[in-house]
Design a protein around this motif. Structure first.
Motif, short mmCIF file in Angstrom:
data_model
loop_
_atom_site.label_atom_id
_atom_site.label_comp_id
_atom_site.label_asym_id
_atom_site.label_seq_id
_atom_site.Cartn_x
_atom_site.Cartn_y
_atom_site.Cartn_z
N THR A 105 -61.15 -14.77 59.08
CA THR A 105 -62.75 -14.24 59.54
C THR A 105 -62.97 -12.97 58.70
N CYS A 106 -63.91 -12.79 58.07
CA CYS A 106 -64.51 -11.51 57.59
C CYS A 106 -64.65 -10.75 58.72
N SER A 129 -67.76 -14.32 57.93
CA SER A 129 -67.56 -15.58 57.29
C SER A 129 -66.09 -15.95 57.35
N ASN A 146 -60.22 -16.76 52.03
CA ASN A 146 -60.42 -15.27 52.41
C ASN A 146 -58.96 -14.47 52.41
N CYS A 149 -62.91 -11.28 51.13
CA CYS A 149 -63.98 -12.15 51.56
C CYS A 149 -64.61 -12.72 50.29
#
Length: 119
Positions: free
Chosen positions: A60-61, A66, A71, A80
């Motif tokens: 997860t960014c 996101s 990623n 990302c």
């Protein structure tokens, strides 16, 4: 984390002895006991322990939120695909865990100052 590195007869594992030693030390760490002791000490100091679910924190960014398996470029690099944010994968995951641990809980509703003074 403590999976075996033996491999198969066709494809034997690498560094099996080192991995076995690491597994022994991981399993001997007594994580539950550490958690109980930490909770006790924090309660004594008037603090509390917040447990955070670590799932998906590494993909997860931390900038845009996101979540995409793509990623995670490799073990060390995070890039990302949505916003272009680049960071070390562990640093990005740590930022996500910190954000989740400091986010106000849905179960605990803060008391407004007006209600406190009225009571």
């Amino acid at each position: 984390m403590s999976a075996s590195a033996k491999g198969t007869a066709e494809e034997p594992g690498k560094n099996v002895a080192q991995k076995a030693g690491l597994n022994r030390s991981i399993l001997a760490a007594a994580w539950y006991r550490f958690e109980r002791l930490l909770s006790y000490k924090l309660a004594f100091l008037g603090c509390n322990l917040v447990k955070v679910d670590p799932r998906y924190t590494s993909v997860t960014c931390s900038e845009c939120g996101s979540r995409d398996k793509g990623n995670r470029e490799n073990q060390a690099k995070f890039l990302c695909l949505c916003c272009g944010h680049a960071d070390h994968a562990d640093v990005n995951a740590a930022v996500n865990i910190l954000a989740a641990g400091t986010r106000p809980s849905k179960a605990v509703k803060p008391v407004s100052r007006e209600r406190e003074s009225a009571a």
